[in-house]
Design a protein around this motif. Structure first.
Motif, PDB file in Angstrom:
ATOM      1  N   VAL A   1       0.842  -1.197   0.000  1.00 26.68           N
ATOM      2  CA  VAL A   1       0.000   0.000   0.000  1.00 26.68           C
ATOM      3  C   VAL A   1       0.874   1.244   0.000  1.00 26.68           C
ATOM      4  N   ILE A   2       0.555   2.184  -0.881  1.00 26.16           N
ATOM      5  CA  ILE A   2       1.184   3.513  -0.847  1.00 26.16           C
ATOM      6  C   ILE A   2       0.159   4.496  -0.296  1.00 26.16           C
ATOM      7  N   ILE A   3       0.604   5.317   0.658  1.00 26.34           N
ATOM      8  CA  ILE A   3      -0.241   6.387   1.194  1.00 26.34           C
ATOM      9  C   ILE A   3       0.473   7.705   0.922  1.00 26.34           C
TER      10      ILE A   3
ATOM     11  N   VAL B   1       4.422   8.541   0.709  1.00 23.01           N
ATOM     12  CA  VAL B   1       5.045   9.482  -0.232  1.00 23.01           C
ATOM     13  C   VAL B   1       4.602  10.884   0.174  1.00 23.01           C
ATOM     14  N   GLY B   2       5.572  11.741   0.478  1.00 23.77           N
ATOM     15  CA  GLY B   2       5.267  13.089   0.947  1.00 23.77           C
ATOM     16  C   GLY B   2       5.989  14.141   0.132  1.00 23.77           C
ATOM     17  N   ALA B   3       5.948  15.361   0.610  1.00 24.94           N
ATOM     18  CA  ALA B   3       6.622  16.479  -0.054  1.00 24.94           C
ATOM     19  C   ALA B   3       7.924  16.780   0.683  1.00 24.94           C
ATOM     20  N   GLN B   4       9.004  16.887  -0.058  1.00 23.44           N
ATOM     21  CA  GLN B   4      10.300  17.188   0.547  1.00 23.44           C
ATOM     22  C   GLN B   4      10.228  18.475   1.370  1.00 23.44           C
TER      23      GLN B   4
ATOM     24  N   TYR C   1       7.209   4.190   9.771  1.00 22.91           N
ATOM     25  CA  TYR C   1       6.988   3.865   8.357  1.00 22.91           C
ATOM     26  C   TYR C   1       8.033   4.527   7.465  1.00 22.91           C
ATOM     27  N   LYS C   2       8.289   3.900   6.319  1.00 25.23           N
ATOM     28  CA  LYS C   2       9.205   4.465   5.329  1.00 25.23           C
ATOM     29  C   LYS C   2       8.482   5.552   4.541  1.00 25.23           C
ATOM     30  N   ILE C   3       9.238   6.560   4.123  1.00 28.25           N
ATOM     31  CA  ILE C   3       8.643   7.640   3.312  1.00 28.25           C
ATOM     32  C   ILE C   3       9.607   8.080   2.220  1.00 28.25           C
TER      33      ILE C   3
END
Length: 369
Positions: A9-11, A42-45, A58-60
Motif C-alpha cells: 500500500v502507498i499512502i 510518499v510526501g513532499a520534501q 513507516y518508510k517515506i
C-alpha cells in the motif's frame, strides 16, 4: 481474508498534522489486520511528514513538490518543473514498489502520486477530510475507485456513486484516551484537581489564539486555573518565556491522548482532524476557526457544532477580546460543560479508520479477481 495475506500500500499526502495523522491511522489499521503488509508513504520534501512518518515507524519517499504561492513569488516559476519532476519520480516509485492500492489523504504529494498510480492501472482511493474539497481531489475523483468523506453533501464536488461516508480517521490512542488519564497531570507537570484549560493551535500554531492567551495571562493566573498551551513551532521561541508552574508552554504535543484526558475545557482551531478528535473525546470546547483556509471551511465546521450546542465558537477577529473570558466562564459553569460534552459526542465517528480499511481491502480484493 487470511491474516497471513500481505498487501502493498502507498499512502500519499501530508503538509500538516491534519493530513499526516489520519494517514498514519489508516496505515496502523492495515498493519493491525495484516501485519506482514508493506506500507510506503510518499510526501513532499521539506514538509513535516518527512519527520513525523518515520517517527511513526513507516518508510517515506519525498517528492519535490509544493503549492503555488498566492502572492508573486520566485518559487512559482519553478512550479511547472516541480510538477513534472514529482510526477516522473512518482511513476518510478509506483513501478518499483508495485502497490495493490494507492491512497491519497490530501496535501501536495497526493496529486502526482495518484496520477502516476492511475496511469499504471493501480486502484486508488481518496480520503477527503474537509467539508470543502480542494482542486486536486476534485480532479483526481474522476479516476479513483472510492472517496471516503466525513461530511454530508459531498456530491457537490465528487461523483455520488464513489462517495463512502466513513468519518475522519483518528488514531486509536485518541479513541482510547481515557486509558491514559492516570498520571496525565504529572506527565505535563501540572496539578490534579485544579481547573485545566488545554489550548492547541495545531502543529504549526495559530497566531490569534496565541495572542489571545498572551494578552490575558494575568487574567488566567488570577482565576486560579492552569493551562497546557501548545503554541506550534513558529511561535514557541517567542512564548516559552511564559512557562511557569501553572502555565506549561510547549511547541508540540506527541501525547495528545494525555492532554485530552487532563483537560476540562479545550480551545482549538476548527480543522477537520481537530473536529473529529474533539467529537470522540467529548470534552467541552471553544472553536476559533482559521480565516486563512479555502472557502472558509473551518467556520463551516465550527458552525456545524455550535448550531447544535455542541461547542462554543469565537470568531478569529474577536478572539483577543473574548476568548479567554469565555474560557474562564465555561470553566466555572459545569452545567453548560455537561451539555456541550453530551452534544459533541453525537458527532463522533470512532470506527472511521476501520471503515476506511474495510473499503481499502474491498477495492484490492475486487480488482485482484
Amino acid at each position: 481474508m487470511s491474516q497471513h495475506k500481505t498487501y502493498r500500500v502507498i499512502i500519499s499526502g501530508g503538509g500538516t498534522g491534519g493530513h499526516i495523522y489520519p494517514a498514519v491511522a489508516i496505515a496502523n489499521a492495515i498493519k493491525q489486520r495484516f501485519p506482514d503488509s508493506e506500507i510506503l508513504f510518499v510526501g513532499a520534501q521539506g514538509r513535516m511528514e518527512m519527520q513525523k512518518v518515520p517517527t511513526a515507524g513507516y518508510k517515506i519517499e519525498g517528492l519535490w513538490i509544493s503549492g503555488i504561492q498566492r502572492k508573486l513569488s520566485l518559487s512559482n516559476l519553478a512550479f511547472p518543473l516541480k510538477v513534472v519532476s514529482s510526477y516522473l519520480k512518482a511513476k518510478k516509485i509506483v513501478r518499483e514498489f508495485k502497490p495493490d492500492i494507492a491512497i491519497g489523504v490530501g496535501g501536495y504529494a497526493s496529486w502526482p502520486l495518484l496520477q502516476a498510480a492511475n496511469a499504471a492501472d493501480v486502484p486508488t482511493l481518496i480520503q477527503e477530510q474537509n467539508s470543502y474539497a480542494g482542486i486536486a481531489n476534485k480532479a483526481l475523483s474522476k479516476k479513483v475507485q472510492a472517496i471516503c468523506v466525513a461530511y454530508d453533501r459531498m456530491e457537490r464536488f465528487f461523483p455520488a456513486n464513489k462517495i463512502v461516508y466513513t468519518g475522519n480517521p483518528v488514531r486509536k490512542d485518541i479513541v482510547d484516551y481515557k486509558k491514559f488519564s492516570e498520571g496525565a497531570f504529572e506527565f505535563f507537570g501540572l496539578e490534579p484537581g485544579i481547573p485545566t484549560l488545554f489550548v492547541m493551535g495545531g502543529s504549526l500554531g495559530a497566531r490569534t489564539i496565541n495572542l489571545s492567551i498572551e494578552r490575558n495571562l494575568q487574567l488566567i493566573k488570577d482565576a486560579g486555573i492552569q493551562v497546557l498551551w501548545q503554541t506550534g513551532k513558529f511561535y514557541y521561541e517567542d512564548l516559552k518565556k511564559y512557562n511557569s508552574d501553572t502555565v506549561k508552554v510547549t511547541d508540540f504535543i506527541a501525547d495528545m491522548n494525555r492532554a485530552y484526558a487532563m483537560a476540562d475545557v479545550i480551545v482549538s482551531r476548527a480543522g477537520a482532524l481537530s473536529i473529529s478528535e474533539l467529537s470522540i473525546v467529548g470534552k467541552p470546547c471553544i472553536l476559533v476557526p482559521s480565516p486563512n483556509v479555502a472557502e472558509d471551511h473551518q467556520t463551516k465546521n465550527a458552525l456545524a457544532l455550535s448550531s447544535k450546542d455542541a461547542a462554543w465558537m469565537v470568531r478569529d477577529m474577536d478572539a483577543p477580546q473574548e476568548l479567554v473570558q469565555k474560557a474562564l466562564a465555561l470553566l466555572k459553569d459545569s452545567t453548560v460543560r455537561n451539555v456541550l460534552s453530551k452534544n459533541i459526542l453525537t458527532f463522533a465517528k470512532p470506527d472511521a479508520t476501520e471503515r476506511i480499511a474495510d473499503k481499502v481491502f474491498e477495492i484490492i480484493n475486487s480488482t485482484k479477481k
